[in-house]
Design a protein around this motif. Structure first.
Motif, mmCIF file in Angstrom:
data_model
loop_
_atom_site.group_PDB
_atom_site.id
_atom_site.type_symbol
_atom_site.label_atom_id
_atom_site.label_comp_id
_atom_site.label_asym_id
_atom_site.label_seq_id
_atom_site.Cartn_x
_atom_site.Cartn_y
_atom_site.Cartn_z
ATOM 1 N N TRP A 18 0.827 -1.203 0.000
ATOM 2 C CA TRP A 18 0.000 0.000 0.000
ATOM 3 C C TRP A 18 0.864 1.257 0.000
ATOM 4 O O TRP A 18 0.561 2.217 -0.699
ATOM 5 C CB TRP A 18 -0.928 0.015 1.205
ATOM 6 N N GLU A 19 1.936 1.249 0.777
ATOM 7 C CA GLU A 19 2.832 2.411 0.814
ATOM 8 C C GLU A 19 3.512 2.612 -0.536
ATOM 9 O O GLU A 19 3.621 3.738 -1.023
ATOM 10 C CB GLU A 19 3.853 2.250 1.938
ATOM 11 N N ALA A 20 3.974 1.534 -1.170
ATOM 12 C CA ALA A 20 4.612 1.635 -2.483
ATOM 13 C C ALA A 20 3.650 2.185 -3.531
ATOM 14 O O ALA A 20 4.077 2.826 -4.493
ATOM 15 C CB ALA A 20 5.144 0.273 -2.913
ATOM 16 N N CYS A 21 2.364 1.940 -3.335
ATOM 17 C CA CYS A 21 1.338 2.400 -4.275
ATOM 18 C C CYS A 21 0.747 3.757 -3.890
ATOM 19 O O CYS A 21 -0.141 4.262 -4.581
ATOM 20 C CB CYS A 21 0.224 1.359 -4.374
ATOM 21 N N GLY A 22 1.210 4.344 -2.789
ATOM 22 C CA GLY A 22 0.709 5.648 -2.361
ATOM 23 C C GLY A 22 -0.703 5.620 -1.804
ATOM 24 O O GLY A 22 -1.411 6.626 -1.867
ATOM 25 N N ARG A 109 -9.111 8.815 -5.680
ATOM 26 C CA ARG A 109 -8.659 10.148 -5.265
ATOM 27 C C ARG A 109 -8.265 10.964 -6.491
ATOM 28 O O ARG A 109 -7.718 10.422 -7.457
ATOM 29 C CB ARG A 109 -7.458 10.019 -4.336
ATOM 30 N N PRO A 110 -8.506 12.280 -6.452
ATOM 31 C CA PRO A 110 -8.171 13.121 -7.614
ATOM 32 C C PRO A 110 -6.703 13.012 -8.029
ATOM 33 O O PRO A 110 -6.399 13.024 -9.220
ATOM 34 C CB PRO A 110 -8.501 14.543 -7.139
ATOM 35 N N GLU A 111 -5.802 12.864 -7.073
ATOM 36 C CA GLU A 111 -4.379 12.781 -7.417
ATOM 37 C C GLU A 111 -4.009 11.418 -8.029
ATOM 38 O O GLU A 111 -2.902 11.224 -8.503
ATOM 39 C CB GLU A 111 -3.490 13.077 -6.208
#
Length: 138
Positions: A18-22, A109-111
């Motif tokens: 999850w962290e690697a994928c933001g 998410r928009p980003e």
């Protein structure tokens, strides 16, 4: 990729993915998210693993009897484009369908707008809604 339900020993690898994928946020404790999911509908929390057990994809689904939800679909950035996300999404959709789920919602998410094209290719379409939320401490 072998798809299976998330097991207790998977937490660190899932969070690292999850962290690697933001996908993590400072106001959400991913360990707590995993524990809550493992306590409620744990059969709808899937990981994709290689033959040697490395977790390369995740998806968390839910169903409240009215609508299904897809959350935290993640694929190892080095493995994107191999169809892993689509396979894991289809697996979660089939699990929801087996429960009688008539509609599935998800949020982007928009980003992370680039992923919207992936979901559209998988049959999802944008809906005009106002998304409201309320943070609680638990």
């Amino acid at each position: 990729m072998r798809i299976r339900t998330c097991e207790p020993g998977d937490a660190d690898a899932v969070i690292a993915l999850w962290e690697a994928c933001g996908l993590t946020r400072p106001w959400n404790d991913p360990h707590a998210d995993i524990e809550r999911k493992r306590a409620f509908q744990p059969g709808l929390f899937f990981v994709g693993a290689t033959e040697d057990g490395e977790i390369i994809a995740t998806v968390m689904a839910g169903y409240d009897g009215h609508r299904g939800a897809i959350n935290l679909l993640a694929v190892d950035p080095a493995r994107r484009g191999e169809g892993l996300g689509a396979a894991l999404l289809a697996h979660a959709e089939a699990a929801l369908a087996a429960l009688g789920c008539p509609k599935i919602n998800l949020q982007v998410r928009p980003e992370n707008a680039d992923v919207a094209g992936f979901y559209e290719r998988c049959g999802y379409e944008p809906f005009q809604v106002i998304d409201l939320g309320k943070r609680r401490t638990v």
